[in-house]
Design an enzyme around this catalytic site. Structure first.
Site, mmCIF file in Angstrom:
data_model
loop_
_atom_site.group_PDB
_atom_site.id
_atom_site.type_symbol
_atom_site.label_atom_id
_atom_site.label_comp_id
_atom_site.label_asym_id
_atom_site.label_seq_id
_atom_site.Cartn_x
_atom_site.Cartn_y
_atom_site.Cartn_z
ATOM 1 C CB SER A 106 -0.891 -0.011 1.249
ATOM 2 O OG SER A 106 -1.529 1.226 1.431
ATOM 3 C CE1 TYR A 145 -4.061 -3.081 5.609
ATOM 4 C CE2 TYR A 145 -3.490 -0.817 5.026
ATOM 5 C CZ TYR A 145 -3.787 -2.118 4.654
ATOM 6 O OH TYR A 145 -3.799 -2.457 3.321
#
Length: 336
Positions: A144, A157
């Protein structure tokens, strides 16, 4: 960009029951690969497997929790026995919590880490056990832009994605040292229209949402397939990812202040959060495993920057021709 394998035959996808994993599994099957599907929800996996079989490929659904290293290794052994030698292993499984750090319990933080980070480590180790002895194969880490630029309200996360990048960089050096032909790549994703925002544990006033711009999971699937079949160290998907990574290198302190002011509103819907809604942190949420999430009205089905990045020779040739044409035109006018 050299090809690694134009048509991988056996592919493993973790987190394959919904969202990016589901899209990737179907994309590989459309291109002739047999796919092993790993996630926790057996019923959802069987639905994906049926879709793969309709495409004429073999599917092997395996229900397990990626935090269980022994189960992951056993799954890899089963894939090798029942489907054949693993060509591509895609690490994608994740869970998350939307909340400030002060409102996350230690056990919840550990759970996100165990699935989203350790799950990638166990998956990578399981794949390497088979790939190294054959001296071939590709491991795709679905990352990401948050692996480079963390944002508030997703600390667990973001920490896991940073850890995956560090782990992957270290492993890549080790494989280079032993002159291994096993390739490890990381695909840095933008915000995606997946179901995670409808089942993630949330302690915000509003229901969680991805930070715009949002892309459909099929965009991620195309990027994963490309990364699995080309020798690229990393692939950044979407201009928003490119911009965030570059901006963080250029002005991280400014981004800290910007996100402190804007990231709260940008990660919440106007709909108030339901504190009693089912969350997938510890157990899967039945009947919500879909390909796409709730943001189809704004999600983009394509990415121009991804196309340009995966067609560099064409892009360079077109840019060269355009510059040459501009120079010739200006010379004709007498400007140069």
């Amino acid at each position: 960009m050299p090809f690694l394998s134009c048509t991988p035959k056996i592919v493993v996808v973790t987190g394959a029951s919904a969202g990016v994993g589901r899209a990737a599994a179907l994309h590989f099957a459309q291109r002739g690969a047999n796919v092993a599907l790993i996630a926790r929800d057996a019923e959802a996996l069987e639905t994906v497997a049926e879709g793969i079989r309709l495409l004429g490929a073999h599917a092997l659904p395996i229900a397990l929790d990626m935090s269980d290293a022994n189960a992951v290794h056993a799954a890899a052994e089963r894939v090798e026995r029942e489907l054949g030698p693993i060509d591509v292993w895609v690490n994608n499984a994740m869970v998350t919590v939307f909340a400030p750090v002060t409102e996350i319990e230690p056990a919840e933080f550990a759970r996100v880490t165990d699935v989203t980070y350790h799950g990638y480590v166990w998956g990578t180790m399981a794949a390497l056990r088979h790939m190294r002895r054959r001296n071939r194969g590709t491991i795709v880490q679905v990352g990401s832009a948050l692996a480079y630029r963390a944002i508030p309200l997703q600390s667990a996360y973001c920490g896991a994605k940073f850890a995956i990048r560090g782990f992957t960089d270290a492993l890549r050096c080790e494989l280079l040292h032993e002159k291994s032909r096993v390739h490890v790549t990381m695909v840095q994703m933008p915000a995606l229209n997946t179901p995670q925002f409808d089942w993630a544990l949330c302690r915000l006033p509003g229901e969680p949402r991805p930070v715009a711009p949002v892309y459909e999971p099929e965009v991620a699937a195309r990027a994963i397939f490309w990364a699995a079949t080309h020798k690229r160290r990393e692939l950044d998907v979407g201009f928003s990812s490119v911009k965030a990574i570059f901006a963080n290198r250029l002005a991280p302190a400014w981004l800290d202040r910007y996100l402190a002011h804007h990231a709260w509103r940008g990660q919440q819907r106007k709909t108030p959060a339901d504190p009693g809604r089912a969350a997938d942190l510890w157990e899967p949420v039945p009947d919500k495993h879909r390909l796409r999430g709730s943001f189809g009205d704004e999600a983009r089905a394509g990415s121009a920057s991804l196309w340009l990045d995966t067609h560099r020779r064409t892009t360079f040739a077109a840019a060269t021709l355009a510059l040459a044409a501009l120079f010739a035109w200006r010379r004709h006018r007498g400007d140069v």
